[in-house]
Design a protein around this motif. Structure first.
Motif, mmCIF file in Angstrom:
data_model
loop_
_atom_site.group_PDB
_atom_site.id
_atom_site.type_symbol
_atom_site.label_atom_id
_atom_site.label_comp_id
_atom_site.label_asym_id
_atom_site.label_seq_id
_atom_site.Cartn_x
_atom_site.Cartn_y
_atom_site.Cartn_z
ATOM 1 N N PRO A 290 0.826 -1.217 0.000
ATOM 2 C CA PRO A 290 0.000 0.000 0.000
ATOM 3 C C PRO A 290 0.853 1.257 0.000
ATOM 4 C CG PRO A 290 0.104 -0.931 2.202
ATOM 5 C CD PRO A 290 0.815 -1.902 1.303
ATOM 6 N N ASP A 291 0.284 2.335 -0.537
ATOM 7 C CA ASP A 291 1.003 3.610 -0.539
ATOM 8 C C ASP A 291 0.919 4.301 0.817
ATOM 9 O OD1 ASP A 291 -1.675 4.062 -0.657
ATOM 10 O OD2 ASP A 291 -1.638 5.286 -2.472
ATOM 11 N N THR A 292 -0.089 3.939 1.616
ATOM 12 C CA THR A 292 -0.215 4.478 2.970
ATOM 13 C C THR A 292 -0.615 3.339 3.920
ATOM 14 O OG1 THR A 292 -2.548 5.024 2.627
ATOM 15 C CG2 THR A 292 -0.936 6.762 2.155
ATOM 16 N N ILE A 293 -0.485 3.593 5.211
ATOM 17 C CA ILE A 293 -0.909 2.624 6.218
ATOM 18 C C ILE A 293 -1.952 3.281 7.103
ATOM 19 C CG2 ILE A 293 -0.183 1.215 8.192
ATOM 20 C CD1 ILE A 293 2.554 0.981 6.929
ATOM 21 N N LEU A 294 -3.041 2.590 7.380
ATOM 22 C CA LEU A 294 -4.117 3.151 8.186
ATOM 23 C C LEU A 294 -3.694 3.249 9.647
ATOM 24 C CD1 LEU A 294 -7.168 1.195 6.722
ATOM 25 C CD2 LEU A 294 -6.387 3.497 6.126
ATOM 26 N N ALA A 295 -4.051 4.350 10.282
ATOM 27 C CA ALA A 295 -3.719 4.546 11.696
ATOM 28 C C ALA A 295 -4.426 3.505 12.562
ATOM 29 C CB ALA A 295 -4.120 5.955 12.132
ATOM 30 N N THR A 296 -5.672 3.219 12.194
ATOM 31 C CA THR A 296 -6.451 2.188 12.893
ATOM 32 C C THR A 296 -6.809 1.097 11.895
ATOM 33 O OG1 THR A 296 -7.419 3.833 14.388
ATOM 34 C CG2 THR A 296 -8.525 1.683 14.240
ATOM 35 N N PRO A 297 -6.343 -0.120 12.102
ATOM 36 C CA PRO A 297 -6.641 -1.185 11.142
ATOM 37 C C PRO A 297 -8.150 -1.403 11.005
ATOM 38 C CG PRO A 297 -4.940 -1.876 12.688
ATOM 39 C CD PRO A 297 -5.502 -0.594 13.217
ATOM 40 N N LEU A 298 -8.562 -1.744 9.795
ATOM 41 C CA LEU A 298 -9.972 -2.040 9.541
ATOM 42 C C LEU A 298 -10.254 -3.520 9.768
ATOM 43 C CD1 LEU A 298 -10.625 -0.014 6.257
ATOM 44 C CD2 LEU A 298 -11.435 0.531 8.564
ATOM 45 N N ASN A 299 -11.354 -3.801 10.430
ATOM 46 C CA ASN A 299 -11.843 -5.169 10.512
ATOM 47 C C ASN A 299 -12.570 -5.511 9.209
ATOM 48 O OD1 ASN A 299 -11.192 -5.288 13.403
ATOM 49 N ND2 ASN A 299 -12.954 -3.927 13.651
ATOM 50 N N VAL A 300 -12.720 -6.796 8.945
ATOM 51 C CA VAL A 300 -13.420 -7.247 7.744
ATOM 52 C C VAL A 300 -14.420 -8.330 8.133
ATOM 53 C CG1 VAL A 300 -13.218 -8.323 5.470
ATOM 54 C CG2 VAL A 300 -11.422 -6.776 6.283
ATOM 55 N N PHE B 44 -3.399 -11.051 6.278
ATOM 56 C CA PHE B 44 -3.895 -10.128 7.302
ATOM 57 C C PHE B 44 -3.162 -10.426 8.610
ATOM 58 C CE2 PHE B 44 -7.059 -9.611 4.116
ATOM 59 C CZ PHE B 44 -7.636 -8.358 4.321
ATOM 60 N N ALA B 45 -1.901 -10.047 8.633
ATOM 61 C CA ALA B 45 -1.024 -10.330 9.784
ATOM 62 C C ALA B 45 -1.537 -9.609 11.030
ATOM 63 C CB ALA B 45 0.398 -9.898 9.463
ATOM 64 N N GLY B 46 -1.516 -10.310 12.160
ATOM 65 C CA GLY B 46 -1.963 -9.722 13.417
ATOM 66 C C GLY B 46 -3.466 -9.706 13.577
ATOM 67 N N TYR B 47 -4.185 -10.229 12.607
ATOM 68 C CA TYR B 47 -5.646 -10.268 12.668
ATOM 69 C C TYR B 47 -6.118 -11.591 13.263
ATOM 70 C CZ TYR B 47 -6.706 -6.175 9.693
ATOM 71 O OH TYR B 47 -6.861 -4.912 9.185
#
Length: 662
Positions: free
Chosen positions: A272-282, A364-367
């Protein structure tokens, strides 16, 4: 009594064979009366369809008669020469009639459910006998079917005995020479009827589809012809030369940065070009039998899914999503692996050689990883496929929930969602989950606990049929799914995880049926059972958007990974639908269609649906997706569609056995 020219056992064979042929013809007329043509379908060529059906029936009867003719040539086994011979013949006819009755009973039930004649694909459910038998018991009037079958057999066997007595009263008989001539003549006659025509090639299952009308084709077929003809397609492998030939086209279609036709590299490493501050759940919801033409999103006047239609307006909605094939096991496989399940009869989840599969869920590492189902995962080896390939997966099944079982499929969809919501609310780490629903499936159970809040509606039978439903039970079960989605979203909104979660709704498959005037006729038949909604819903994250280009169920996980801004490795045929590569290049916007029962593969691209028979068995078909006018392709365009379809098919066959976890 006048001497008979024909030997008695041949007379009895002809009489009993004609009786069985008459029975099969009556059953075809019953089929015509019970299963009427879809509205707006092409004119029905009744004479051609019925005559072709008679030839198929005559083939099956002739196979039985030929075997009995050969047995009757032995003096000790002839039914008019010994009591043992008579008992043997009657026993064999009884067995054949029982098999015939069972085949037709299963065939009619299969067509009522799937709009398809009996085929070898039904053997997929033999491995899950317990669940399948429970579903049959709860769905169909089994006792009535058994009684009708028993009475019919008794009557037919009485008639066979009556014919025997009439023929046996004849005195005298033909000479030995005449007997030999008659035996040879009828051997040749039965052989000709089995071959089916005078010519170089025999009558084939695929001849039914030369009528140019799916309904007429189904009327012509009988369950024996459709079932045994599909058996030879049960084994699958790949042709490495065809895979290499297709590779350059697929490399461009998939956007492979470093193509290599020698090693057949399909790997795309996405950062990704950016990383989310808070990971999104799916949360991925596999919606059972979610046919688009039955839903509110496409203007069905019965307005079955108003809440889901509202979510589509608030989310990112793909109105032309297609499952590559039909069936829940195939849908689960395609969603999790990103490979269309092009197994010919048995689903790939049952194939020991395909058990090891790479899936983007592991990126989805850490998920935390979850799979929820209201019943049991003990079918089609789905449990083994999931737990073998998804690292750290936690499965929640019927026995893990406090809610009570409502039918063979376990707890209700509403309770399944609410139970999953409780688990999600307790999570301290980000999570990715799949919820597999089952309520929109026979026996279409509406839980008693919901009958006060959920109002049953009773449209007329004419309205139901006109707008894609076979019964009020099916209609209300489809509405109940919308009710369950509403309850789930209402519960989820009360929890902290909601604001940071992408909810993905995709049909595991649809149900074939009559699309009426809601869609052009191209959408009838196989497309009606493969056109499903695809919705990405996250009001706090995603701006509403609707896309009308063709996409695939295989695209779900890559798109989710892109939304979550994670690094992932893609080795299969799914693609990130929101990536500029897909959004801006119309030449790579397409969806692959695979029908193992009709042995057809095809491609939906732009406003056309192009398909043809595997291994040259069936003729090419081209339909407009926007109207009913005939389509004439130029040679170059035909070649383009054929090459892309073939490339998808050959690549999918290869990847099923070559997508192992590194």
């Amino acid at each position: 009594m006048k001497r008979s020219f024909l030997p008695k056992h041949i007379q009895w064979l002809l009489a009993t064979g004609f009786l069985v042929l008459l029975l099969m013809s009556v059953l075809r007329l019953v089929f015509l009366n019970v299963f009427t043509p879809p509205s707006g379908s092409l004119p029905m060529p009744y004479a051609q369809s019925l005559f072709l059906g008679l030839r198929y029936d005559a083939r099956m009867v002739s196979i039985a008669c030929l075997l009995l003719l050969i047995l009757g040539c032995f003096p000790a086994l002839t039914p008019f020469g010994s009591k043992q011979g008579k008992r043997l013949f009657k026993c064999l006819w009884c067995i054949l009639l029982l098999i015939t009755g069972i085949f037709y009973a299963v065939d009619f039930a299969n067509y009522a459910y799937l709009n398809e004649r009996l085929n070898a694909g039904l053997l997929n459910y033999v491995a899950d006998t317990g669940t399948s038998l429970n579903m049959i018991w709860e769905t169909y009037p089994v006792i009535k079917i058994v009684l009708v079958l028993t009475v019919t057999m008794v009557v037919i066997m009485w008639l066979i005995e009556r014919l025997y007595r009439i023929i046996n009263r004849q005195t005298g008989g033909p000479t030995r020479r005449t007997k030999t001539i008659c035996s040879v003549a009828f051997f040749l006659l039965f052989g000709l009827l089995i071959f089916g025509r005078i010519g170089q090639y025999p009558l084939r299952w695929s001849d039914a589809f030369s009528l140019g009308n799916d309904y007429a084709s189904n009327v012509a077929l009988n369950p024996f012809q459709s079932f045994f003809s599909s058996l030879r397609f049960r084994k699958s492998t790949y042709d490495i030369e065809k895979v290499r030939k297709a590779y350059p086209l697929m490399a461009r279609y998939l956007g492979i940065d470093h193509p290599d036709s020698t090693t057949l590299n399909y790997t795309r490493t996405v950062k990704p070009d950016t990383i989310l501050a808070t990971p999104l759940n799916v949360v991925i919801i596999l919606c059972e039998s979610f046919s688009s033409y039955k839903s509110s999103m496409h203007g069905n006047p019965l307005n079955t899914t108003p809440y889901f239609a509202e979510m589509c307006r608030e989310g990112v909605f793909f109105s032309r999503c297609f499952t590559p094939s039909y069936g829940t096991a195939r849908g689960v496989w395609t969603t999790v692996t990103g490979i269309p399940d092009v197994g010919l009869a048995k689903t790939s989840s049952r194939n020991p050689n395909a058990v090891n599969q790479h899936t983007i869920m592991n990126d989805f590492a850490g998920y935390e990883k979850f799979y929820f189902i209201g019943g049991s995962l003990s079918w089609a080896n789905i449990r083994g496929m999931l737990t073998n390939n998804i690292q750290g997966l936690r499965v929640y099944e019927q026995d893990d929930f406090t809610a009570k079982k409502v039918d063979v499929w376990g707890i209700s969809d509403k309770n399944l969602f609410l139970e999953a919501n409780k688990v999600f609310a307790q999570q301290k780490k980000p999570f990715i989950s799949i919820i597999q629903t089952a309520g929109n499936h026979r026996p279409y159970t509406i839980p008693e606990e919901d009958l006060e809040a959920f109002t049953l509606l009773n449209p007329t039978q004419d309205s139901l049929k006109q707008f894609g439903f076979e019964s009020q039970e099916e209609y209300n079960a489809f509405r109940y799914t919308d009710y369950a989605y509403r309850k789930f979203m209402a519960a989820a909104r009360q929890e902290d995880y909601f604001e940071h979660t992408v909810f993905v709704f995709v049909g595991d498959h649809g149900i074939g049926g009559d699309v009426g005037d809601m869609f052009p006729q191209a959408w009838s038949g196989e497309l009606s059972s493969q056109h499903v909604p695809l919705l990405f819903y996250a009001p706090a994250v995603l701006s509403p958007a609707e896309y009308d280009f063709s996409v695939s169920q295989a695209d779900v996980l890559p798109t989710v990974a892109g939304l979550c801004k994670i690094s992932y490795t893609n080795t299969t045929l799914g693609r990130d639908l929101l990536h500029p590569f897909i959004q801006q290049d119309t030449t790579v916007q397409a969806a692959f269609i695979y029908n193992p029962d009709k042995r057809r593969i095809g491609m939906i691209k732009g406003d056309l649906f192009f398909s043809y028979g595997m291994e040259g068995q069936l003729r090419e078909q081209v339909y407009s997706m926007t109207g009913n006018d005939p389509v004439n392709l130029s040679d170059s365009l035909r070649t383009s569609y054929y090459q892309l379809t073939e490339a998808w098919y050959q690549t999918a066959r290869y990847l099923l056995l070559n997508n192992k976890t590194k």
